[in-house]
Design a protein around this motif. Structure first.
Motif, PDB file in Angstrom:
ATOM      1  N   GLU A 153       0.893  -1.191  -0.002  1.00  0.00           N
ATOM      2  CA  GLU A 153      -0.077  -0.093   0.588  1.00  0.00           C
ATOM      3  C   GLU A 153       0.812   0.895   0.172  1.00  0.00           C
ATOM      4  O   GLU A 153       1.795   1.244   1.225  1.00  0.00           O
ATOM      5  CB  GLU A 153      -0.769   0.339   1.294  1.00  0.00           C
ATOM      6  CG  GLU A 153      -1.754   0.992   1.107  1.00  0.00           C
ATOM      7  CD  GLU A 153      -3.139   0.975   2.669  1.00  0.00           C
ATOM      8  OE1 GLU A 153      -2.985   2.330   3.175  1.00  0.00           O
ATOM      9  OE2 GLU A 153      -3.157   0.073   3.018  1.00  0.00           O
ATOM     10  N   SER A 154       1.164   2.059  -0.864  1.00  0.00           N
ATOM     11  CA  SER A 154       1.631   3.585  -0.760  1.00  0.00           C
ATOM     12  C   SER A 154      -0.196   4.550  -0.594  1.00  0.00           C
ATOM     13  O   SER A 154      -1.280   4.377  -1.230  1.00  0.00           O
ATOM     14  CB  SER A 154       1.615   4.168  -2.434  1.00  0.00           C
ATOM     15  OG  SER A 154       2.909   2.814  -2.898  1.00  0.00           O
ATOM     16  N   TYR A 155       0.564   5.389   0.075  1.00  0.00           N
ATOM     17  CA  TYR A 155       0.153   7.003  -0.065  1.00  0.00           C
ATOM     18  C   TYR A 155       0.647   8.035  -0.023  1.00  0.00           C
ATOM     19  O   TYR A 155       1.565   8.681   0.417  1.00  0.00           O
ATOM     20  CB  TYR A 155      -1.389   6.881   1.499  1.00  0.00           C
ATOM     21  CG  TYR A 155      -0.635   6.310   2.756  1.00  0.00           C
ATOM     22  CD1 TYR A 155       0.077   7.592   3.647  1.00  0.00           C
ATOM     23  CD2 TYR A 155      -0.265   4.664   2.749  1.00  0.00           C
ATOM     24  CE1 TYR A 155       0.637   6.869   4.531  1.00  0.00           C
ATOM     25  CE2 TYR A 155       0.773   4.762   4.005  1.00  0.00           C
ATOM     26  CZ  TYR A 155       0.603   5.880   5.000  1.00  0.00           C
ATOM     27  OH  TYR A 155       1.831   5.245   5.978  1.00  0.00           O
ATOM     28  N   PHE A 156      -0.631   9.116  -0.672  1.00  0.00           N
ATOM     29  CA  PHE A 156      -0.087  11.006   0.451  1.00  0.00           C
ATOM     30  C   PHE A 156      -1.003  11.178   1.377  1.00  0.00           C
ATOM     31  O   PHE A 156      -1.822  10.689   0.924  1.00  0.00           O
ATOM     32  CB  PHE A 156       0.263  11.707  -1.075  1.00  0.00           C
ATOM     33  CG  PHE A 156       1.109  11.301  -2.640  1.00  0.00           C
ATOM     34  CD1 PHE A 156       1.012   9.743  -3.237  1.00  0.00           C
ATOM     35  CD2 PHE A 156       2.152  11.668  -2.094  1.00  0.00           C
ATOM     36  CE1 PHE A 156       1.534   9.818  -4.219  1.00  0.00           C
ATOM     37  CE2 PHE A 156       3.217  11.301  -3.416  1.00  0.00           C
ATOM     38  CZ  PHE A 156       2.770   9.942  -4.431  1.00  0.00           C
ATOM     39  N   PHE A 157      -0.108  12.167   1.867  1.00  0.00           N
ATOM     40  CA  PHE A 157      -1.453  12.746   2.774  1.00  0.00           C
ATOM     41  C   PHE A 157      -1.130  14.359   3.040  1.00  0.00           C
ATOM     42  O   PHE A 157      -0.107  14.814   2.476  1.00  0.00           O
ATOM     43  CB  PHE A 157      -1.085  12.241   4.459  1.00  0.00           C
ATOM     44  CG  PHE A 157       0.563  11.875   4.742  1.00  0.00           C
ATOM     45  CD1 PHE A 157       0.699  12.542   5.507  1.00  0.00           C
ATOM     46  CD2 PHE A 157       0.898  11.030   4.384  1.00  0.00           C
ATOM     47  CE1 PHE A 157       1.963  13.366   5.896  1.00  0.00           C
ATOM     48  CE2 PHE A 157       2.855  10.858   4.775  1.00  0.00           C
ATOM     49  CZ  PHE A 157       2.121  12.019   5.733  1.00  0.00           C
ATOM     50  N   SER A 158      -1.499  15.063   3.651  1.00  0.00           N
ATOM     51  CA  SER A 158      -1.469  16.790   3.515  1.00  0.00           C
ATOM     52  C   SER A 158      -2.146  16.831   4.395  1.00  0.00           C
ATOM     53  O   SER A 158      -2.918  16.567   5.022  1.00  0.00           O
ATOM     54  CB  SER A 158      -2.000  17.469   2.635  1.00  0.00           C
ATOM     55  OG  SER A 158      -3.125  17.476   2.291  1.00  0.00           O
ATOM     56  N   GLN A 159      -1.706  18.098   5.522  1.00  0.00           N
ATOM     57  CA  GLN A 159      -2.312  18.738   7.037  1.00  0.00           C
ATOM     58  C   GLN A 159      -2.275  19.934   6.821  1.00  0.00           C
ATOM     59  O   GLN A 159      -0.818  20.490   6.410  1.00  0.00           O
ATOM     60  CB  GLN A 159      -1.634  17.535   8.329  1.00  0.00           C
ATOM     61  CG  GLN A 159      -2.069  18.426   9.629  1.00  0.00           C
ATOM     62  CD  GLN A 159      -1.896  17.441  10.392  1.00  0.00           C
ATOM     63  OE1 GLN A 159      -0.760  16.717   9.922  1.00  0.00           O
ATOM     64  NE2 GLN A 159      -2.218  17.398  11.518  1.00  0.00           N
ATOM     65  N   ALA A 160      -3.428  20.686   7.241  1.00  0.00           N
ATOM     66  CA  ALA A 160      -3.131  22.441   7.718  1.00  0.00           C
ATOM     67  C   ALA A 160      -3.514  22.106   9.045  1.00  0.00           C
ATOM     68  O   ALA A 160      -3.653  21.534  10.018  1.00  0.00           O
ATOM     69  CB  ALA A 160      -3.820  22.933   6.988  1.00  0.00           C
ATOM     70  N   TYR A 161      -2.554  23.242  10.316  1.00  0.00           N
ATOM     71  CA  TYR A 161      -2.687  23.524  11.219  1.00  0.00           C
ATOM     72  C   TYR A 161      -2.390  24.812  11.922  1.00  0.00           C
ATOM     73  O   TYR A 161      -1.108  25.129  11.416  1.00  0.00           O
ATOM     74  CB  TYR A 161      -1.764  22.613  12.086  1.00  0.00           C
ATOM     75  CG  TYR A 161      -0.354  21.800  11.595  1.00  0.00           C
ATOM     76  CD1 TYR A 161       0.284  23.046  12.625  1.00  0.00           C
ATOM     77  CD2 TYR A 161      -0.071  21.073  10.664  1.00  0.00           C
ATOM     78  CE1 TYR A 161       1.744  22.770  11.639  1.00  0.00           C
ATOM     79  CE2 TYR A 161       1.860  21.218  10.547  1.00  0.00           C
ATOM     80  CZ  TYR A 161       2.482  21.573  11.796  1.00  0.00           C
ATOM     81  OH  TYR A 161       3.556  22.023  10.518  1.00  0.00           O
TER      82      TYR A 161
END
Length: 122
Positions: free
Chosen positions: A32-40
């Motif tokens: 499994e491969s994945y990209f993620f993003s987050q703003a905080y």
């Protein structure tokens, strides 16, 4: 105060957009491969905050499954801490890190995880 409200709304909008960007492969035997993003929103503790240097942060990353339950992740983050006072230092922080994570349970729902990471801040 209006700037903080705008910053908070922007952070929430970026987080919502990031939730939609998570991707993974189908349920075959391939890793499994994945990209993620987050703003905080960044809030300093009272011992270090000389001025009101709160601000926004953004994080992007990539992860890949190593074996059943084990994953590695690489990520970059950027913080904007501006005090709004002329002649005083604003802070712009760049973070880079690598994490090792173990995900408990089955892959068909929310899963608790244990994470160990290392990184650097400039």
């Amino acid at each position: 105060m209006p700037n903080r409200m705008q910053a908070t709304v922007a952070a929430l909008a970026m987080t919502a957009a990031g939730l939609g960007s998570a991707q993974s492969t189908d349920n075959t035997k391939s890793p499994e491969s994945y990209f993620f993003s987050q703003a905080y929103y960044v809030v300093q503790d009272n011992e270090r905050a000389i001025f009101d240097d709160e601000g926004l942060g953004f994080r992007l990353g990539f992860g890949r499954q190593i074996s059943e339950g084990w994953h590695w992740e690489g990520n970059l983050a950027y913080n904007l801490l501006e005090n709004g006072i002329g002649g005083y230092t604003d802070y712009y922080q760049l973070h880079a890190g690598v994490d090792l994570a173990y995900r408990f349970g089955r892959a068909d729902g929310a899963r608790p995880f244990l994470l160990l990471g290392i990184g650097a801040v400039r």
